[in-house]
Motif scaffolding. Sequence first.
Motif, short mmCIF file in Angstrom:
data_model
loop_
_atom_site.label_atom_id
_atom_site.label_comp_id
_atom_site.label_asym_id
_atom_site.label_seq_id
_atom_site.Cartn_x
_atom_site.Cartn_y
_atom_site.Cartn_z
N GLY A 18 -21.32 9.61 52.06
CA GLY A 18 -21.83 10.96 51.77
C GLY A 18 -21.63 11.49 50.37
O GLY A 18 -22.29 12.44 49.96
N SER A 19 -20.74 10.87 49.58
CA SER A 19 -20.48 11.49 48.27
C SER A 19 -21.63 11.26 47.29
O SER A 19 -21.93 12.13 46.47
CB SER A 19 -19.16 10.98 47.69
OG SER A 19 -19.24 9.63 47.40
N THR A 20 -22.31 10.13 47.40
CA THR A 20 -23.47 9.89 46.53
C THR A 20 -24.63 10.79 46.95
O THR A 20 -25.41 11.24 46.09
CB THR A 20 -23.88 8.40 46.59
OG1 THR A 20 -22.72 7.60 46.37
CG2 THR A 20 -24.93 8.06 45.55
N ALA A 61 -24.21 4.27 45.73
CA ALA A 61 -22.76 4.06 45.68
C ALA A 61 -22.50 2.59 45.36
O ALA A 61 -23.32 1.72 45.66
CB ALA A 61 -22.16 4.41 47.02
N LEU A 62 -21.35 2.33 44.75
CA LEU A 62 -20.94 0.95 44.47
C LEU A 62 -19.95 0.49 45.53
O LEU A 62 -18.98 1.19 45.83
CB LEU A 62 -20.28 0.86 43.09
CG LEU A 62 -21.20 1.12 41.90
CD1 LEU A 62 -20.39 1.22 40.61
CD2 LEU A 62 -22.26 0.02 41.78
N TYR A 63 -20.24 -0.66 46.11
CA TYR A 63 -19.31 -1.27 47.06
C TYR A 63 -19.14 -2.74 46.68
O TYR A 63 -20.11 -3.49 46.62
CB TYR A 63 -19.83 -1.14 48.50
CG TYR A 63 -19.59 0.26 49.04
CD1 TYR A 63 -18.36 0.60 49.61
CD2 TYR A 63 -20.57 1.24 48.96
CE1 TYR A 63 -18.11 1.89 50.09
CE2 TYR A 63 -20.34 2.53 49.43
CZ TYR A 63 -19.10 2.84 49.99
OH TYR A 63 -18.86 4.11 50.45
N SER A 64 -17.89 -3.09 46.39
CA SER A 64 -17.56 -4.47 46.00
C SER A 64 -18.50 -5.01 44.92
O SER A 64 -19.03 -6.13 45.03
CB SER A 64 -17.57 -5.38 47.23
OG SER A 64 -16.71 -4.85 48.21
N GLY A 65 -18.72 -4.20 43.93
CA GLY A 65 -19.50 -4.64 42.78
C GLY A 65 -21.00 -4.63 42.98
O GLY A 65 -21.75 -5.13 42.14
N HIS A 66 -21.44 -4.07 44.10
CA HIS A 66 -22.89 -4.02 44.37
C HIS A 66 -23.34 -2.59 44.62
O HIS A 66 -22.62 -1.78 45.21
CB HIS A 66 -23.23 -4.86 45.61
CG HIS A 66 -22.93 -6.31 45.43
ND1 HIS A 66 -23.75 -7.15 44.71
CD2 HIS A 66 -21.89 -7.06 45.84
CE1 HIS A 66 -23.23 -8.36 44.70
NE2 HIS A 66 -22.09 -8.34 45.38
C1 LIG Z 1 -14.56 -1.17 50.43
C2 LIG Z 1 -14.85 -0.39 49.20
C3 LIG Z 1 -15.30 -1.06 48.07
C4 LIG Z 1 -15.58 -0.33 46.88
N1 LIG Z 1 -16.02 -1.02 45.79
C5 LIG Z 1 -16.24 -0.34 44.63
C6 LIG Z 1 -16.68 -1.03 43.46
O1 LIG Z 1 -16.91 -2.24 43.45
N2 LIG Z 1 -16.84 -0.31 42.31
C7 LIG Z 1 -16.61 1.04 42.27
O2 LIG Z 1 -16.77 1.65 41.21
N3 LIG Z 1 -16.24 1.73 43.39
C8 LIG Z 1 -16.04 1.08 44.55
N4 LIG Z 1 -15.66 1.76 45.69
C9 LIG Z 1 -15.57 3.23 45.66
C10 LIG Z 1 -16.86 3.85 46.22
O3 LIG Z 1 -17.96 3.46 45.44
C11 LIG Z 1 -16.74 5.39 46.20
O4 LIG Z 1 -15.87 5.76 47.21
C12 LIG Z 1 -18.08 6.07 46.35
O5 LIG Z 1 -17.95 7.42 46.01
C13 LIG Z 1 -18.63 5.95 47.76
O6 LIG Z 1 -19.89 6.57 47.84
P1 LIG Z 1 -20.49 7.13 49.19
O7 LIG Z 1 -19.57 8.21 49.68
O8 LIG Z 1 -21.81 7.67 48.82
O9 LIG Z 1 -20.58 5.99 50.15
C14 LIG Z 1 -15.39 1.08 46.87
C15 LIG Z 1 -14.96 1.72 48.02
C16 LIG Z 1 -14.68 1.02 49.17
C17 LIG Z 1 -14.22 1.75 50.39
#
Ligand SMILES: Cc1cc2nc3c(=O)[nH]c(=O)nc-3n(C[C@H](O)[C@H](O)[C@H](O)COP(=O)(O)O)c2cc1C
Length: 180
Positions: A18-20, A61-66
């Motif tokens: 939700g933050s994005t 949002a970024l998750y694990s570099g993606h």
């Molecule tokens: C499992 C996991 C992996 C993440 N990987 C990255 C990352 O590779 N690079 C980064 O900058 N942030 C990373 N984050 C932080 C998220 O990008 C951050 O919490 C973001 O605000 C989530 O957006 P969302 O709330 O829209 O899903 C990661 C968070 C989690 C929980």
Amino acid sequence: MVKPGEPRVLVAYGSKNGSTAEIAERIGEALSKAGCATSVYPAREVSGDVAAYDAVVLGGALYSGHWHRDARRLARRAGPQLGARPLWLFSSGPLDASAAERDIPPVRGVRRVAERLDARGHITFGGRLDEHAHGRTARMIVRAGKGGDFRDLDQITGWAELIARELLAARNGPGETEGT
Ligand SMILES: Cc1cc2nc3c(=O)[nH]c(=O)nc-3n(C[C@H](O)[C@H](O)[C@H](O)COP(=O)(O)O)c2cc1C
């Protein structure tokens, strides 16, 4: 309602927690305030047809570099049309103050999208992670004290205002731009 002369801008996003989505809403508000007719949608709800818009802002949002999958998929689905209109990209992620302090370049996949679609710009915003986040790893990060909200609302608004300025200047022609 779109007023005559207002650029129509789509803000689409991929977000898990939700933050994005909130960043996208903030961008949408700033664009609207600056005189753009703005629509904000989750990327997964946007078809490959974005012909109704003059410009697009796509973020994930970024998750694990993606980049979030929904943002990646929209970039693919709507590629030809996105490439043919002004396009800006954003990422959100870093769980520290780094994104507010310096320019964080896009991850490799996002850089490729930016190159392929000839994006006009990219920015990385700070992220947010709290105890409501989905997933075990997320909760572990929060429990380890590494969560928090690192989004800089002024930075987000400022970036959107730059986009609006560019779009409105293009629309009004060189005679109407600042300093002329
Ligand atoms: C499992 C996991 C992996 C993440 N990987 C990255 C990352 O590779 N690079 C980064 O900058 N942030 C990373 N984050 C932080 C998220 O990008 C951050 O919490 C973001 O605000 C989530 O957006 P969302 O709330 O829209 O899903 C990661 C968070 C989690 C929980």
